[in-house]
Design an enzyme around this catalytic site. Structure first.
Site, mmCIF file in Angstrom:
data_model
loop_
_atom_site.group_PDB
_atom_site.id
_atom_site.type_symbol
_atom_site.label_atom_id
_atom_site.label_comp_id
_atom_site.label_asym_id
_atom_site.label_seq_id
_atom_site.Cartn_x
_atom_site.Cartn_y
_atom_site.Cartn_z
ATOM 1 N N ASN A 37 -14.543 -31.285 2.547
ATOM 2 C CA ASN A 37 -15.428 -30.982 3.670
ATOM 3 C C ASN A 37 -16.605 -31.945 3.568
ATOM 4 O OD1 ASN A 37 -17.022 -29.861 5.653
ATOM 5 N ND2 ASN A 37 -17.638 -28.088 4.440
ATOM 6 N N GLY A 38 -16.924 -32.654 4.636
ATOM 7 C CA GLY A 38 -18.052 -33.580 4.602
ATOM 8 C C GLY A 38 -17.632 -34.963 5.054
ATOM 9 N N HIS A 51 -38.118 -33.448 41.444
ATOM 10 C CA HIS A 51 -38.305 -34.814 40.956
ATOM 11 C C HIS A 51 -36.975 -35.497 40.670
ATOM 12 C CE1 HIS A 51 -42.601 -34.201 40.937
ATOM 13 N NE2 HIS A 51 -42.345 -32.987 40.453
ATOM 14 N N GLU A 79 -31.224 -22.050 26.760
ATOM 15 C CA GLU A 79 -30.194 -21.350 25.984
ATOM 16 C C GLU A 79 -29.058 -20.871 26.907
ATOM 17 O OE1 GLU A 79 -29.297 -21.217 23.124
ATOM 18 O OE2 GLU A 79 -28.093 -19.426 22.886
ATOM 19 N N GLU A 89 -20.917 -24.503 26.509
ATOM 20 C CA GLU A 89 -20.106 -24.631 25.292
ATOM 21 C C GLU A 89 -18.838 -23.793 25.325
ATOM 22 O OE1 GLU A 89 -21.800 -23.473 21.474
ATOM 23 O OE2 GLU A 89 -22.956 -21.895 22.406
ATOM 24 N N LYS A 108 -25.167 -21.934 26.378
ATOM 25 C CA LYS A 108 -24.142 -20.911 26.189
ATOM 26 C C LYS A 108 -23.002 -21.130 27.177
ATOM 27 C CE LYS A 108 -24.661 -19.524 23.321
ATOM 28 N NZ LYS A 108 -25.511 -19.619 22.159
ATOM 29 N N ARG A 153 -14.737 -22.366 11.337
ATOM 30 C CA ARG A 153 -15.486 -23.520 10.813
ATOM 31 C C ARG A 153 -14.934 -24.847 11.312
ATOM 32 N NH1 ARG A 153 -18.961 -22.438 6.506
ATOM 33 N NH2 ARG A 153 -19.007 -24.668 6.144
ATOM 34 N N TRP A 181 -12.078 -30.010 10.906
ATOM 35 C CA TRP A 181 -12.791 -30.456 12.110
ATOM 36 C C TRP A 181 -12.867 -31.966 11.962
ATOM 37 C CZ3 TRP A 181 -17.241 -33.101 13.519
ATOM 38 C CH2 TRP A 181 -17.632 -32.961 14.859
ATOM 39 N N CYS A 226 -15.560 -28.112 7.871
ATOM 40 C CA CYS A 226 -14.201 -27.656 7.634
ATOM 41 C C CYS A 226 -14.232 -26.378 6.814
ATOM 42 C CB CYS A 226 -13.425 -28.727 6.895
ATOM 43 S SG CYS A 226 -13.520 -30.316 7.713
ATOM 44 N N LYS A 241 -18.380 -23.903 13.881
ATOM 45 C CA LYS A 241 -19.517 -22.991 13.729
ATOM 46 C C LYS A 241 -20.667 -23.614 12.950
ATOM 47 C CE LYS A 241 -21.600 -19.058 14.089
ATOM 48 N NZ LYS A 241 -22.217 -18.800 15.395
HETATM 49 O O1 M6R Z 1 -26.334 -22.598 11.811
HETATM 50 P P1 M6R Z 1 -27.421 -23.152 12.677
HETATM 51 O O2 M6R Z 1 -28.266 -22.107 13.271
HETATM 52 O O3 M6R Z 1 -28.263 -24.171 11.951
HETATM 53 O O4 M6R Z 1 -26.672 -23.896 13.833
HETATM 54 C C1 M6R Z 1 -27.383 -24.606 14.812
HETATM 55 C C2 M6R Z 1 -26.516 -24.939 15.999
HETATM 56 O O5 M6R Z 1 -25.418 -25.700 15.601
HETATM 57 C C3 M6R Z 1 -26.006 -23.688 16.712
HETATM 58 O O6 M6R Z 1 -27.055 -22.860 17.088
HETATM 59 C C4 M6R Z 1 -25.184 -24.069 17.955
HETATM 60 O O7 M6R Z 1 -26.002 -24.674 18.902
HETATM 61 C C5 M6R Z 1 -24.497 -22.827 18.538
HETATM 62 N N1 M6R Z 1 -23.078 -22.960 18.441
HETATM 63 C C6 M6R Z 1 -24.744 -22.622 19.971
HETATM 64 O O8 M6R Z 1 -24.167 -21.435 20.414
#
Ligand code: M6R
Length: 608
Positions: A100-101, A504, A481, A488, A485, A27, A76, A2, A603
């Site tokens: 937050n948490g 397979h 990756e 998400e 991308k 966030r 969040w 959050c 994020k």
């Molecule tokens: O802040 P971090 O690099 O530790 O975050 C890790 C993942 O949460 C982050 O890379 C996430 O997979 C991205 N949103 C993907 O685009």
């Protein structure tokens, strides 16, 4: 996950909180709320499900009084659905609190303090507010200390007490908080982006300390019997406000894709000495590279994908085991690391809770830890033995782009330095490796300039509910990756497969016009990858082929070819990453989705 902001001072608090929340929205963006301390010590509360703009519209109509202190929150959701009631701040008697948490023992506290009939929301955070209210007898520091003794879980709280007007209290365990005293008031936030419009100097709130903000001073107290004062180290922000703004780009993601060449230069060049990688200024001794007999890389999401690429680069050269683990799994794997292991932790935010937990476990195992982190002063950076900062500047879009590239750049430099100090590279070879790393920057720029060509792929991709990314060797690591991308931010079901593995099982999913994004940049497996592409093409797939400028391929193999400039095989990830990011970006855009704040995500993942 959050966003938290608190302000007390001479300026109009309402505006500062709302502006701060808009900046922190990445966030978490399920709901938002603010609490303001009015002249008569009355607390005005506004909470709205949805984006900060909903809250702002509500406040414009309902909260007009002038105010000089308050706290704000973007949520969040963890405990309890997305609703006005579950949004923060939570009120309980004289206590107003944002959190937050996760409070893991909220259920036990509810019973212990007989809160069942008092709670109006479904949140663990309200349980903390109600418990604190019961502990409060006029001494905020004592009540907060007593609350903390009872809590299990991770948290950062900002708290106002009705009978302490103008003061804001805060405490944290794991979940991040930064604070600053400025000439125009005192601020606290979960993230620097909320502070930089007002100051460049800040400190990281230490765990298990209580912070008290008054209009012109910020005090930090140890949580001991006498609440002795603690004087935190003041840090300076090394980027400016422009870095956290869109600057004419329609989305942060597109801006951050464009920023990659500069971020790469900022990360690499300060560590080049006479053409060789040199971490002296980062205070990273060569002994950690020489003495280890294995490397364990740990990270989540995109950062973990960077780790997978690094493994493929490092292992053949170093000839020692290089393992990559997903941080959330690492703890439960009974890992085989010890005091001869070098553990490399990768995290953009430096706050990802699973990654942090893995770091702590690595320390328990006696391993040396080296963090590759973007956010200065973050928890992972502070707790690691050594830190190699990536200099990407703030990454605001939820989808990671520039952070990935600079993580890779840092890991490539580590690989090169390790090979040099372990005698696997001659200085000449290390010099050549670094020169090739620098050569990828113009290649990335070329791809960025070709974005209109890449945009054309989006129309095809969005027609299908599924997409597949295939490749072999390093190309497979890139595919992972690419698939992340795309899924998400476009919500298209995307999967990455090692191209040879398709037969397979997965090939059963290939049908007419299903998009297959095939990556074929690795010479030693090129012919085999091409055969796998033929197999999906024969089953009707719509093939988008990513390959090098001079690669020779039959015209009928792919429906679209996207070519990257010639760089040597180990370095193709950098231009390929740009292509994959742009494919995802334009697919999201074509579906008219919220590119920067995709659903259900946040994020910085600071809950397990
Ligand atoms: O802040 P971090 O690099 O530790 O975050 C890790 C993942 O949460 C982050 O890379 C996430 O997979 C991205 N949103 C993907 O685009």
């Amino acid at each position: 996950m959050c966003g938290i902001i608190g302000y007390t001072g001479p300026l109009e608090a309402r505006q500062i909180l709302l502006d701060g929340l808009a900046g922190l929205e990445y966030r978490g963006y399920d709901s938002a709320g603010i609490a303001l301390c009015l002249e008569n010590s009355h607390i005005a509360l506004a909470k709205k499900a949805g984006k900060v703009k909903n809250l702002k519209e509500y406040c414009d109509h309902h909260i007009t009084a002038s105010t000089h202190s308050g706290i704000g929150h973007t949520r969040w959701a963890t405990h309890g659905g997305v609703s006005d009631i579950n949004a923060h701040p939570h009120r309980a008697g004289k206590v107003t609190l944002i959190h937050n948490g996760i409070i893991e023992n909220y259920h036990a506290l509810t019973e212990q303090f007989h809160l069942q009939n008092l709670l109006v929301s479904q949140t663990d955070s309200e349980v903390a507010a109600q418990t604190l209210n019961q502990l409060y007898t006029g001494d905020p520091l004592a009540a907060i200390r007593d609350l903390v003794k009872l809590l299990e879980g991770s948290y950062s709280f900002c708290i106002m007490f009705d009978d302490q007007p103008g003061s804001i209290y805060a405490v944290r365990n794991v979940s991040p908080l930064v604070a600053a005293a400025t000439h125009s008031g005192s601020l606290i936030a979960s993230d620097l982006t909320a502070l930089i419009p007002y100051t460049r100097e800040y400190f990281v709130v230490p765990e298990q300390h209580i912070v008290k903000l008054t209009p012109y001073k910020v005090h930090v107290y140890h949580m001991d019997d006498t609440f002795s004062k603690y004087y935190p180290e003041i840090m300076t922000v090394n980027w400016n406000m422009d870095a956290a703004m869109k600057n004419g780009f329609p989305h942060f993601m597109l801006k951050e894709i464009h920023e990659q060449p500069e971020a790469m230069r900022n990360t690499i060049l300060p560590r080049v000495n006479k053409g060789l990688p040199d971490f002296s200024d980062d205070h990273i001794p060569d002994s950690i590279f020489k003495q280890c007999d294995q490397v364990q890389i740990i990270a989540c999401g995109t950062a973990m994908h960077a780790g997978m690429v690094a493994r493929a680069i490092m292992q053949p050269v170093l000839r020692i085991p290089i393992m990559v683990s997903i941080a959330s799994e690492f703890r439960y794997e009974e890992p085989l690391i010890d005091d001869k292991s070098l553990v490399i932790i990768i995290s953009q935010s430096g706050e990802t809770i699973d990654t942090l937990a893995a770091l702590r476990l690595a320390h328990q195992c006696g391993s040396t830890t080296l963090a590759v982190v973007n956010v200065k002063g973050s928890t992972i950076a502070r707790e690691s033995d050594y830190v190699l900062y990536t200099h990407a500047g703030p990454e605001i879009a939820v989808a990671s782009t520039k952070a990935y590239s600079v993580q890779l750049a840092a890991l490539y430099m580590i690989s090169c330095r390790m090979a040099l100090v372990r005698g696997k590279y001659t200085p000449q070879e290390a010099y050549g490796f670094l020169a090739q790393l620098l050569d990828v920057i113009p290649a990335m720029e070329t791809l960025i300039s070709r974005k209109e060509q890449i945009k054309k792929t989006a129309d095809h991709i969005i027609k299908s509910p599924d997409a597949f990314f295939i490749g072999r060797g390093l190309d497979y690591a890139f595919s992972l990756e690419g698939a992340l991308k795309l899924k998400e931010i476009s919500y298209i079901h995307s999967e990455a497969y090692a191209a040879g593995e398709l037969k397979h099982g997965t090939i059963a999913l290939i049908s007419e016009q299903v998009p297959v994004i095939a990556i074929a940049t690795q010479e030693h497996v090129y012919a085999k990858t091409i055969s796998n592409i033929r197999e999906v093409k024969a089953r009707g797939a719509f093939v988008i082929l990513l390959l090098k400028e001079n690669a020779v391929v039959d015209e009928d193999l792919a429906d679209i070819q996207l070519r990257i400039p010639e760089v040597s095989d180990h370095f193709t990830v950098f231009p390929i990453a740009v292509v994959l990011q742009l494919i995802a970006y334009y697919a999201s855009l074509a579906k008219n989705l919220d590119v920067d704040q995709p659903r259900n995500l946040a994020k910085s993942v600071t809950v397990e």
